[in-house]
Motif scaffolding. Structure first.
Motif, mmCIF file in Angstrom:
data_model
loop_
_atom_site.group_PDB
_atom_site.id
_atom_site.type_symbol
_atom_site.label_atom_id
_atom_site.label_comp_id
_atom_site.label_asym_id
_atom_site.label_seq_id
_atom_site.Cartn_x
_atom_site.Cartn_y
_atom_site.Cartn_z
ATOM 1 N N VAL A 26 0.858 -1.182 0.000
ATOM 2 C CA VAL A 26 0.000 0.000 0.000
ATOM 3 C C VAL A 26 0.898 1.237 0.000
ATOM 4 O O VAL A 26 1.764 1.380 0.857
ATOM 5 C CB VAL A 26 -0.928 0.022 1.236
ATOM 6 N N ILE A 28 -0.182 4.553 -0.134
ATOM 7 C CA ILE A 28 -0.735 5.800 0.390
ATOM 8 C C ILE A 28 -0.476 5.870 1.887
ATOM 9 O O ILE A 28 -0.692 4.897 2.608
ATOM 10 C CB ILE A 28 -2.257 5.890 0.145
ATOM 11 N N ALA A 29 -0.058 7.041 2.351
ATOM 12 C CA ALA A 29 0.154 7.216 3.789
ATOM 13 C C ALA A 29 -1.110 7.816 4.404
ATOM 14 O O ALA A 29 -2.057 8.141 3.713
ATOM 15 C CB ALA A 29 1.354 8.118 4.037
ATOM 16 N N GLY A 30 -1.100 7.944 5.717
ATOM 17 C CA GLY A 30 -2.198 8.624 6.404
ATOM 18 C C GLY A 30 -3.466 7.793 6.481
ATOM 19 O O GLY A 30 -3.441 6.567 6.395
ATOM 20 N N GLU A 31 -4.587 8.495 6.622
ATOM 21 C CA GLU A 31 -5.849 7.840 6.914
ATOM 22 C C GLU A 31 -6.250 6.820 5.847
ATOM 23 O O GLU A 31 -6.666 5.709 6.162
ATOM 24 C CB GLU A 31 -6.961 8.895 7.069
ATOM 25 N N ILE A 32 -6.125 7.216 4.577
ATOM 26 C CA ILE A 32 -6.594 6.324 3.514
ATOM 27 C C ILE A 32 -5.774 5.043 3.481
ATOM 28 O O ILE A 32 -6.317 3.938 3.419
ATOM 29 C CB ILE A 32 -6.574 7.048 2.152
ATOM 30 N N GLY A 33 -4.442 5.188 3.567
ATOM 31 C CA GLY A 33 -3.588 4.020 3.542
ATOM 32 C C GLY A 33 -3.852 3.087 4.720
ATOM 33 O O GLY A 33 -3.936 1.871 4.569
ATOM 34 N N LYS A 34 -4.025 3.684 5.895
ATOM 35 C CA LYS A 34 -4.280 2.884 7.089
ATOM 36 C C LYS A 34 -5.627 2.173 6.974
ATOM 37 O O LYS A 34 -5.761 1.018 7.353
ATOM 38 C CB LYS A 34 -4.251 3.800 8.328
ATOM 39 N N ARG A 35 -6.606 2.893 6.435
ATOM 40 C CA ARG A 35 -7.931 2.290 6.280
ATOM 41 C C ARG A 35 -7.856 1.095 5.325
ATOM 42 O O ARG A 35 -8.422 0.041 5.593
ATOM 43 C CB ARG A 35 -8.929 3.350 5.759
ATOM 44 N N LEU A 36 -7.143 1.279 4.223
ATOM 45 C CA LEU A 36 -6.988 0.179 3.264
ATOM 46 C C LEU A 36 -6.328 -1.024 3.935
ATOM 47 O O LEU A 36 -6.778 -2.164 3.779
ATOM 48 C CB LEU A 36 -6.158 0.634 2.056
ATOM 49 N N ALA A 37 -5.266 -0.756 4.708
ATOM 50 C CA ALA A 37 -4.567 -1.854 5.386
ATOM 51 C C ALA A 37 -5.479 -2.509 6.424
ATOM 52 O O ALA A 37 -5.534 -3.732 6.540
ATOM 53 C CB ALA A 37 -3.295 -1.336 6.042
ATOM 54 N N ASP A 38 -6.215 -1.700 7.161
ATOM 55 C CA ASP A 38 -7.136 -2.231 8.175
ATOM 56 C C ASP A 38 -8.194 -3.127 7.551
ATOM 57 O O ASP A 38 -8.660 -4.082 8.155
ATOM 58 C CB ASP A 38 -7.850 -1.084 8.899
ATOM 59 N N ILE A 70 -13.902 0.663 -3.342
ATOM 60 C CA ILE A 70 -12.873 1.697 -3.180
ATOM 61 C C ILE A 70 -12.861 2.597 -4.412
ATOM 62 O O ILE A 70 -13.222 2.168 -5.505
ATOM 63 C CB ILE A 70 -11.449 1.104 -2.957
ATOM 64 N N GLU A 74 -7.994 5.650 -4.681
ATOM 65 C CA GLU A 74 -7.472 4.811 -3.598
ATOM 66 C C GLU A 74 -6.851 3.535 -4.172
ATOM 67 O O GLU A 74 -5.804 3.074 -3.710
ATOM 68 C CB GLU A 74 -8.601 4.466 -2.622
#
Lengths: 101, 680
Positions: A26, A28-38, A70, A74
């Motif tokens: 992944v 992307i950093a920040g909220e979007i990247g974390k959401r994708l990983a989550d 998505i 994203e």
């Protein structure tokens, strides 16, 4: 921070309907990247592009036995390798996973 | 009396995991079955007496993770950290183990014992999943109980396990292993964290260490309470750098990946998949409903049907209510002696309560239909279909439903914006909803259009509707740029499997919405109606009607603000009419009726009022059109304002009020002045 530059930088947005993939990274950093990983877009996980909405955005992906939607913006941040087109939906298994050392 | 023990339980789980059915089964009360994130925004509480122990159960918001990004997730984890329940029950959707266990492991890190409820086991079985719950349990060190929430299966076992778990001190025997590299860094940070014993007693050090690696801003903020915060910061920066160098990716992503890897490992060893060939039922339905060509027409048809059913069927009970309140008024007029008291009760109180209650049938029908769509899983599909278009204007796919409903009535439309999970998206949607011309504005448009544009009335009214939509989109772009800035919020949204809704669940939701409206909006609207009554009544003049109104506070207010509304072409009479539009837009018509001294008010179609307006030299067709625009853009009625306050808070309500007033004035000014220059 990226050490190894990947030569073929394919992401989910590049894939066509019905195309299977395995997540590499992944970007992307920040909220979007974390959401994708989550939500499970993590290294080694396999999925399939199910369809896209009118005008091609957003994209429906089947991942770990559930469906997720998505945006293309994203999807572009999720680097994958293509596993080609298979028959039917939902046949994907995980082969490798990051930890376990 | 015997000593009664109390056990405090926090109930967590993914959205769509059937958490609410477990909550209902545990507490016996009936609640809404959640289908998209954000249903249980407020924490709900219930209790149950079992084996002479009182179990108090707190229903936490459904979440996928425990990051600081989503208010729901912060609420859930803060509850566990701050209120320290005795135990957490995590409801796990067995058909989707990996993603659900991902949350379960994060819950465990909060330092409170966790028990997993492997829910919808029946569905998992029929999907060909063979879950070895004992194996899973021992692999993760978390007790697992099989449940089927809607059939009440496994509920007592769950409580038995809670008692057993709290009896033994060692309930959760294992912690996630993040792999050697990460574990080394976690222990480095933990070592510093435990030096402040007070801090470590409140916040589990291991959890804080992991959250630091995840760059959690909420936790980073709480670190300022640590006695050696500078050292913690120095050590953790080093650790993050180390991890990012080793893994070649951001540390917050690494943590997620390692956690998932742990989950995948456990699932692989404890679950056998005898996958049935062919697509599932949900996929068959989606092939039709999300079809590239048919998806949009079907969606529009669904919206149209909701609209028709709500406002067509809602009309009858609304009319009965109106007739009833008319009867009450007449009765009041007969039995209360003439004077201020009669006027207050008949015009103020009865009128106010009547206008509050007249929305209730609409709300009941609308939320019945919306709950049906939510519970089946269609709302998420609707967002999928409309996101592309709305995203261009800074909106979200789920903004579409409230916006469409705004054409009927802003009150339920604003309440429907709750489907939006993200705070900013929700505020934005609520702010622009009033620009969708509601049903009450139509009689005003019709009156004015018929009076000034008899040849073109239809087109003129249509143009006002179109301008409203354009202003909504314009405002959305503007507000995104100016006040609701910030990082783009992810659209990443689960498309849950279609499920059959239960009637009980839907009725409970309808009841809750209606009651919430009556409680919150009711008081405000009643107060506001009395206020409007007071300013149009006092001071009491000798005559009623025109004279009374001219000399009332409202009439004087109209004259005071005349200089401000002159540039947009209004005189004090139009000003007063617009002022009364705050209580409800249709009132504008009856105020104009009084001001132009036409006998029977409330007659939108009345020819005399049309004639009177046309014959007033101060009101040109241009002014008429500008007034229509003003009614369109000015702040919505009190009922809508009350709904707004309940959904987005008083601060945003004030903002919306001034934004609408300003925008109304600016647009009207431009149109009026341009019109005059053009010679209208």
């Amino acid at each position: 921070m990226q050490k190894e530059r990947i030569v073929i930088n394919m992401n989910i947005s590049d894939l066509e309907r019905g195309q299977k993939f395995r997540v590499k990274k992944v970007h992307i950093a920040g909220e979007i990247g974390k959401r994708l990983a989550d939500m499970g877009f993590t290294q080694g996980v396999e999925g399939v592009v199910v369809r896209s909405a009118l005008f091609g955005d957003p994209i429906q992906v089947r991942l770990m036995h559930y469906n997720i939607s998505i945006r293309r913006s994203e999807a572009r941040g999720v680097e994958v390798e293509s596993l080609g087109f298979g028959d039917g939906h939902g046949h994907h298994h995980r082969h490798r996973h990051g930890a376990g050392r | 009396m015997r000593f009664k023990k109390t056990i405090k339980i926090g109930l967590a789980g993914n959205p769509n995991s059937g958490k609410t059915t477990i909550f209902n089964a545990l507490t016996g009360s009936n609640q809404k079955v959640g289908n998209y994130p954000g249903v249980t925004v407020e924490k709900k509480q219930g209790s149950r007496l079992y084996k002479e122990i009182e179990f108090v159960i707190y229903d936490l918001p459904g979440t996928y993770s425990l990051t600081a990004y989503s208010p729901d997730e912060v609420v859930a984890r803060d509850f566990i950290i701050d209120e320290k329940p005795d135990i957490v029950i995590d409801v796990i959707d067995s058909t989707n183990l990996e993603r659900n266990l991902y949350l379960c492991l994060q819950l465990q890190e909060l330092g409170i014992p966790v028990i997993g409820a492997l829910n919808v086991m029946d569905q998992a079985r029929s999907m060909g999943l063979d879950i070895n719950d004992k194996e899973l349990s021992s692999l993760l060190g978390i007790p697992m109980v099989r449940t089927v929430g809607i059939r009440n299966e496994g509920i007592e076992e769950l409580l038995d396990r809670v008692i057993e778990c709290l009896g033994r001190q060692t309930c959760n025997t294992k912690m996630v292993s993040y792999g050697n590299e990460l574990e080394d860094e976690i222990s480095k940070i933990t070592e510093v964290l435990v030096r402040d014993t007070v801090f470590a007693a409140i916040y589990p050090p291991r959890w804080i260490a992991i959250k630091i690696l995840e760059k959690d801003r909420n936790v980073l903020g709480r670190l300022s309470a640590h006695s050696e915060k500078d050292l913690v910061k120095k050590i953790s920066d080093g650790c993050i750098k180390e991890i990012e160098k080793h893994f070649g990716r951001d540390s917050e992503i690494v943590v997620s990946e390692q956690r998932y890897a742990y989950v995948h490992g456990a699932v692989m060893e404890s679950v056998k998949r005898n996958e049935k060939s062919g697509a599932q039922i949900s996929e068959h339905v989606d092939r039709l409903l999300l079809d590239r060509i048919l998806g949009l027409p079907i969606f529009l048809a669904v919206i149209w049907a909701i609209f028709q059913i709500t406002f067509k069927f809602g009309e009858y009970p609304m009319r009965w209510l109106e007739a009833f309140f008319e009867w009450v008024s007449r009765y009041g007029t007969l039995y209360i002696p003439q004077g201020i008291l009669r006027s207050l009760i008949v015009d103020g109180v009865v009128g106010g309560i009547g206008s509050v209650l007249s929305f209730v049938p609409l709300i009941i029908i609308l939320f019945f239909l919306l709950s049906l769509l939510e519970d089946t899983g269609y709302i998420a599909r609707a967002a999928f279909i409309t996101d592309k278009f709305l995203h261009r204007f800074g909106l979200h796919g789920q903004s579409f439903m409230p916006m469409m409903l705004g054409f009927g009535c802003s009150v339920p439309a604003i309440m429907a914006a709750r489907t939006l999970k993200n705070h900013k998206d929700r505020i934005l949607t609520v702010l622009i909803t009033p620009f969708m011309s509601c049903g009450a504005k139509l009689p005003v448009y019709v009156l004015l259009a018929a009076a000034f544009f008899p040849q073109n009335a239809g087109n003129v009214v249509m143009s006002v509707y179109v301008i409203g939509v354009l202003l909504a989109l314009f405002s959305s772009v503007l507000l995104r740029r100016l006040v609701l800035r910030g990082e783009e919020t992810p659209f990443v949204m689960e498309l849950p499997p279609y499920r059959l809704p239960t009637l009980q669940g839907i009725l409970w939701h309808v009841k809750e919405k209606t009651w919430c409206y009556m409680k919150k909006a009711g008081t405000v609207i009643l107060g506001a109606s009395i206020l409007i009554w007071a300013i149009t009544t006092f001071p009491v003049a000798s005559g009623s009607g025109y004279n009374g109104l001219e000399h009332s506070i409202a009439g004087r207010l109209g004259k005071v603000i005349e200089p401000a509304i002159r540039p947009i072409g209004f005189d004090w009479k139009i000003g007063v009419a617009a002022l009364t539009g705050f209580s409800a837009k249709e009132v504008v018509v009856s105020t104009l009726g009084i001001l132009y001294k036409v006998g029977d008010e409330d007659q939108g179609q009345s020819e005399s009022l049309r004639e009177a307006l046309k014959n007033d030299p101060g009101v040109t067709p241009l002014v008429g059109y500008v007034l229509m625009l003003f009614i369109l853009i000015m702040p919505p009625c009190f009922a809508a304002l009350a709904a707004m306050r309940a959904e987005i808070g008083g601060g945003w309500l004030l903002f919306s009020f001034f934004y609408n007033i300003t925008l109304a004035w600016v647009v009207c000014f431009l149109v009026y002045q341009a019109g005059r220059i053009a010679g209208f």
